[in-house]
Design an enzyme around this catalytic site. Sequence first.
Site, mmCIF file in Angstrom:
data_model
loop_
_atom_site.group_PDB
_atom_site.id
_atom_site.type_symbol
_atom_site.label_atom_id
_atom_site.label_comp_id
_atom_site.label_asym_id
_atom_site.label_seq_id
_atom_site.Cartn_x
_atom_site.Cartn_y
_atom_site.Cartn_z
ATOM 1 N N LEU A 1 3.324 0.244 -2.983
ATOM 2 C CA LEU A 1 2.926 0.292 -4.386
ATOM 3 C C LEU A 1 4.032 0.909 -5.234
ATOM 4 O O LEU A 1 4.371 0.391 -6.309
ATOM 5 C CB LEU A 1 1.638 1.112 -4.511
ATOM 6 C CG LEU A 1 1.178 1.470 -5.916
ATOM 7 C CD1 LEU A 1 0.731 0.225 -6.669
ATOM 8 C CD2 LEU A 1 0.048 2.503 -5.869
ATOM 9 N N SER B 1 -1.870 -0.923 -3.987
ATOM 10 C CA SER B 1 -2.820 0.182 -3.980
ATOM 11 C C SER B 1 -2.260 1.345 -3.175
ATOM 12 O O SER B 1 -1.420 1.173 -2.301
ATOM 13 C CB SER B 1 -4.139 -0.288 -3.357
ATOM 14 O OG SER B 1 -4.978 0.799 -3.028
ATOM 15 N N GLU C 1 0.828 -1.194 0.000
ATOM 16 C CA GLU C 1 0.000 0.000 0.000
ATOM 17 C C GLU C 1 0.867 1.250 0.000
ATOM 18 O O GLU C 1 1.839 1.344 0.750
ATOM 19 C CB GLU C 1 -0.995 0.014 1.164
ATOM 20 C CG GLU C 1 -0.413 0.052 2.546
ATOM 21 C CD GLU C 1 -1.493 0.072 3.636
ATOM 22 O OE1 GLU C 1 -2.547 -0.573 3.464
ATOM 23 O OE2 GLU C 1 -1.268 0.742 4.662
ATOM 24 N N CYS C 2 0.510 2.175 -0.869
ATOM 25 C CA CYS C 2 1.147 3.488 -0.984
ATOM 26 C C CYS C 2 2.651 3.358 -1.253
ATOM 27 O O CYS C 2 3.049 3.091 -2.372
ATOM 28 C CB CYS C 2 0.845 4.345 0.238
ATOM 29 S SG CYS C 2 0.990 6.121 -0.100
ATOM 30 N N ALA C 3 3.499 3.513 -0.257
ATOM 31 C CA ALA C 3 4.937 3.365 -0.482
ATOM 32 C C ALA C 3 5.258 2.008 -1.079
ATOM 33 O O ALA C 3 6.116 1.880 -1.968
ATOM 34 C CB ALA C 3 5.691 3.560 0.830
#
Length: 449
Positions: free
Chosen positions: A339, A428, A335-337
């Site tokens: 991704l 994501s 998630e985020c980083a």
Amino acid sequence: MNIPRLVVAAPSSGAGKTTVATGLIAALAARGLAVSPHKVGPDYIDPGYHALAAGRPGRNLDAYMCGEERIAPLFLHGAAGADVAVVEGVMGLFDGAAGRGELASTAQVAKLLKAPVVLVVDASSQSRSVAALVHGFASWDPQVRLAGVILNRVASDRHEQLLREALEEGSGVPVLGCVRRAASVATPSRHLGLIPAVERSADALRAVRDMGELVAASVDLDALLALARSAPPLDAEPWSAAAGVSPVAGRPRIAVAGGAAFSFSYAENAELLTAAGAEVVPFDPLRDEELPAGTRGLVVGGGFPEMYVGELSANASLRTAIAGLAAGGAPIAAECAGLLYLGRELDGKEMCGVLPHTARMTERLTLGYREAVALADSPLAAAGTRVRGHEFHRTVCEPGAGEQPAWGWRAPSGPAVEGFVQGSVHGSYLHLHWAGAPQLAERLVRAAL
């Protein structure tokens, strides 16, 4: 069950509540008390400073992502064994999820915890007007017990006298402390807020120590403790990770990224993985050249890979190992980083190449809560699973979604799709607190078998 507690709030962001809350935690810990630190909302960074001050994990209380019915249980779980708990608010006291009334606000959490509120007011540009401000906050919602004020950034003895006289005359709320301006407690910021404590190491430790000394010298700790002890018992049972999942046999080893580049995590996520039967093993992509031996699944959470993109790219052996893990079908949740790290490139530097996007920094901030639905089956979520999460980034991925997007939600501009489900990988931007959806942890562990 009763744990002494209070909420540190403010009229708005930028008033200094993180400095006061962290300093209060440190000052009480210096007295030999076991202090349980908490943060309202999705913020990962403030709890890192709280943890340094308290010597135990800083935990989040987010009524949007976890549900308001879980706030008191999560608090009691995190505060188990503590002598006192300090809860730092988010934004202004009554600010919550946009368009959702009081949901996820500091005021709502204070009411759910039956906790007295101490308002931190930036007094740097006012004198008598402070009484009108405090009176307004004290009378806005009678269910919120605004029990004291701490005046921050007070300029002088004369300034303090004017402020105290105004509040004694016009607000009915006692002043519990006056904090002078102090450069030593300043915490540097960058594009997403404060620099995480894990990245500052010795500097962060010194800043937390200075915050504790400043607060101890500036506020009435005995009065604050008495206030915390006035909170009534909570009619709730502590949250339990084991109650939310069914453990699997086999103890699959799941590696969880950490260190300076991937410092964003909620303690309950790892607790849920463990309760679901996994052996959780941390590793640092900036230092470790291989995944932990026997890794059967991988979690790469949030953080600041853009600040360490050169070092992450240079660690080619770990990038190759992660690509091999994905090719072998092991479940990966990013998630985020995470991704960004699993894509082809970040700001022109080679990343893991597991997902087909490139990413780059931008000036645009993407921020807000999301109600999302899983659009495809993945090792993290079955298609149709509904979750509540949070986005917070200044990067963009191109493309922003794969042939099988991870999530869909309604945006102001219309329906939106985001993220990637590709083979055994779920990537994501959406940050999730798994206490609000414990089935995610169980599904990931089962996939790791």
